[in-house]
Design an enzyme around this catalytic site. Structure first.
Site, short mmCIF file in Angstrom:
data_model
loop_
_atom_site.label_atom_id
_atom_site.label_comp_id
_atom_site.label_asym_id
_atom_site.label_seq_id
_atom_site.Cartn_x
_atom_site.Cartn_y
_atom_site.Cartn_z
N HIS A 66 0.84 -1.20 0.00
CA HIS A 66 0.00 0.00 0.00
C HIS A 66 0.88 1.25 0.00
O HIS A 66 2.09 1.19 0.19
CB HIS A 66 -0.92 0.03 1.22
CG HIS A 66 -2.10 -0.87 1.12
ND1 HIS A 66 -2.05 -2.20 1.47
CD2 HIS A 66 -3.37 -0.65 0.68
CE1 HIS A 66 -3.24 -2.75 1.28
NE2 HIS A 66 -4.05 -1.84 0.79
N LYS B 101 -0.49 4.66 4.71
CA LYS B 101 -1.33 3.68 5.42
C LYS B 101 -0.66 3.32 6.74
O LYS B 101 0.52 2.94 6.77
CB LYS B 101 -1.56 2.44 4.56
CG LYS B 101 -2.57 1.46 5.16
CD LYS B 101 -2.94 0.37 4.18
CE LYS B 101 -3.95 -0.60 4.76
NZ LYS B 101 -5.22 0.05 5.13
#
Length: 265
Positions: free
Chosen positions: A153, A157
């Site tokens: 990600h 995040k």
């Protein structure tokens, strides 16, 4: 028409949800909520997202009214407060918040006795199909099998592994008849021994603007199956959440997931 209220409407995911709600023919964006302390309060939403309704301003999240379904992809602390509002006003809620702890999950279970809730770690149709596929792979391979999950990600995040990676692992554990928390391995740096075949290993990458990539590896002697899902836009998740909101309206109280929405169970 389904009037949708979006919490955290100024965030990356919130802006995608605003756009998805506005573009859905069966939905209407009823409100774009931000914190009461936000400098965006009462400013036009389309200043941040040109796809938003021209006449809509950001609203105070404490003033929820005339909404059919609420959508929340905020952080856990915010979600807890928003859930109280939903229960108080008897408004169904779609929740995509990740990083929830055991107490949060118990709170969702209790709240679902008062309002209908869809909670999913990922609202992508493709990911939910992947959850079915990994269960098939887990049961069709024999016991001579190594299982690993990789996810990547963007660098912003904060929870790891991702909620989606955990959902994949939980689906595999269920298919194998394992208790997920007993077989999940998140760190091997202090362990000097061979990998057990009765475990699910997790690895994580954070970098750049990666929206989301997940791969489940099933490795045996002589072959390896890799089941991968790659998301290129947050709109994938936003459209799924708006779809879930339409499905949830007028449902009886209870805790549902995206597998229910897509009739995959």
């Amino acid at each position: 028409m389904n009037r949708i209220g979006v919490f955290g409407a100024n965030g990356r995911m919130g802006l995608a949800l605003v756009e998805a709600a506005h573009k859905n023919n069966n939905a209407e964006l009823g409100a774009a909520y931000v914190r009461s302390s936000s400098p965006l309060l009462n400013l036009a939403v389309n200043q941040l997202n040109s796809a938003a309704p021209v006449a809509m301003d950001f609203s105070d999240e404490r003033n929820v009214e005339d909404i059919d379904v609420l959508i929340d992809f905020t952080l856990p602390a915010g979600m807890r407060e928003h859930l109280k509002t939903a229960i108080k006003q008897k408004i169904p809620m779609v929740i995509g918040t990740t990083g929830l702890n055991d107490n949060d999950m118990q709170t969702l279970q209790a709240a679902a006795q008062h309002i209908p809730i869809v909670f999913a770690r990922n609202y992508s149709v493709g990911v939910n199909l992947l959850l079915n596929l990994v269960q098939t792979a887990a049961t069709k391979f024999g016991d001579d099998l190594d299982i690993e999950i990789f996810e990547a990600h963007h660098r912003h995040k904060i929870d790891a592994p991702s909620g989606t990676a955990l959902a994949i692992g939980e689906a595999i554990a269920e298919a194998k008849g394992w208790v997920h928390d007993d077989v999940a391995v998140f760190d091997r740096s202090q362990v000097e021994k061979e990998k057990s075949q009765n475990e699910i290993g997790y690895s994580v990458l954070r970098g750049g603007d990666i929206v989301g990539e997940h791969t489940a590896y099933f490795a045996t002697s002589g072959e390896r199956l890799e089941l991968t899902h790659k998301a290129s836009s947050r709109m994938t998740f936003a459209l799924g959440a708006v779809r879930a909101a339409g499905w949830l309206k007028n449902k009886p109280v209870g805790l549902y997931d995206m597998q229910d929405v897509l009739d995959l169970k």
